[in-house]
Design an enzyme around this catalytic site. Structure first.
Site, PDB file in Angstrom:
ATOM      1  CG  ASP A   1       0.800  11.542   1.033  1.00 33.19           C
ATOM      2  OD1 ASP A   1       0.683  11.988   2.183  1.00 33.19           O
ATOM      3  OD2 ASP A   1       0.272  10.475   0.662  1.00 33.19           O
TER       4      ASP A   1
ATOM      5  N   GLY B   1       0.796  -1.212   0.000  1.00 30.65           N
ATOM      6  CA  GLY B   1       0.000   0.000   0.000  1.00 30.65           C
ATOM      7  C   GLY B   1       0.828   1.260   0.000  1.00 30.65           C
ATOM      8  CB  THR B   2       0.189   4.605  -0.856  1.00 29.93           C
ATOM      9  OG1 THR B   2      -1.226   4.710  -0.638  1.00 29.93           O
ATOM     10  CG2 THR B   2       0.450   4.080  -2.261  1.00 29.93           C
TER      11      THR B   2
END
EC number: 2.4.2.1
Length: 235
Positions: free
Chosen positions: A204, A89-90
């Protein structure tokens, strides 16, 4: 079939990758697996099984957040006999020495979710990765020349927090990144006695405000996919 997964008995492998985004599941299956077969389209949460370097591997989208991943992990383990679960995932970076697109291996996870408070009658539970999977992924990443960061992450119950500074307290205690699923995955793995690991790509950054596009998040974070798959075939 289970309530949320349309696969028949035997269609899901014992080792599975778990991206939150079902389109990332589709990308992984079509890019890395040989002869992938789609076994699930229920609620658009795509699932596939194929082979990778001779080993049977599945990949299943889980959606976002603790409740969603809990549904899929419970059913995968309980109804389909899955033994090894690797979330790909992120996450948002929370330390200055972690950069966008870096790999993070989640050794443990803090959370503000109340799910374990309910489960353990108000007591705390420390959700941790399976050492076997953590070591396999770390060794694989190093062999590939990557520099994975290993440490704790924070599993948030809310993407849009009313207190935008809340993450700083977790960062102060060395937390590497924030995401929304790992604490649930590790807790359920412990409950059922199976193996689990989260491999994250920093998409991010909470300090620098740098971010990536939705298309990049879906199709370009291939390092973590390769690490997950090559670690999986060692099991």
């Amino acid at each position: 079939m289970s309530i949320h997964i349309g696969a028949k008995e035997g269609q899901i492998a014992e080792t599975i990758l778990l991206p939150g985004d079902p389109l990332r599941a589709k990308f992984i299956a079509e890019t890395f697996l040989e002869n992938p077969v789609c076994y699930n389209e229920v609620r658009g949460m795509l699932g596939y099984t194929g082979t990778y370097k001779g080993k049977r591997i599945s990949v299943q989208g889980t959606g976002m957040g603790v409740p969603s991943i809990s549904i899929y992990v419970n059913e995968l383990i309980r109804d389909y006999g899955v033994k090894n679960l690797i979330r790909v995932g992120t996450a948002g970076g929370m330390q200055e020495d972690i950069k966008v697109r870096d790999l993070v291996l989640a050794m443990s996870s803090h959370t503000d979710s109340a799910i374990n408070k309910v489960r353990f009658n108000g007591l705390d539970f420390a959700p941790t990765a399976s050492f076997k999977l953590l070591k396999a992924a770390y060794d694989t990443a190093v062999e590939k020349g990557y520099s994975p960061k290993v440490g704790s992450v924070f599993t948030a119950d809310s993407f849009y927090n009313d207190n935008p500074e809340a993450w700083k307290q977790w960062a102060k205690f060395g937390t590497l990144a924030v995401e929304m699923e790992t604490a649930a995955l590790y807790t359920l793995a412990a409950k059922y006695g199976v193996n689990a690991l989260t491999i994250l790509t920093i998409s991010d950054h909470l300090i620098t405000a740098e971010e990536t596009t939705s298309e990049e998040r879906q199709t370009t974070f291939t390092k973590m996919m390769e690490v997950a798959l090559d670690a999986a075939i060692t099991l």
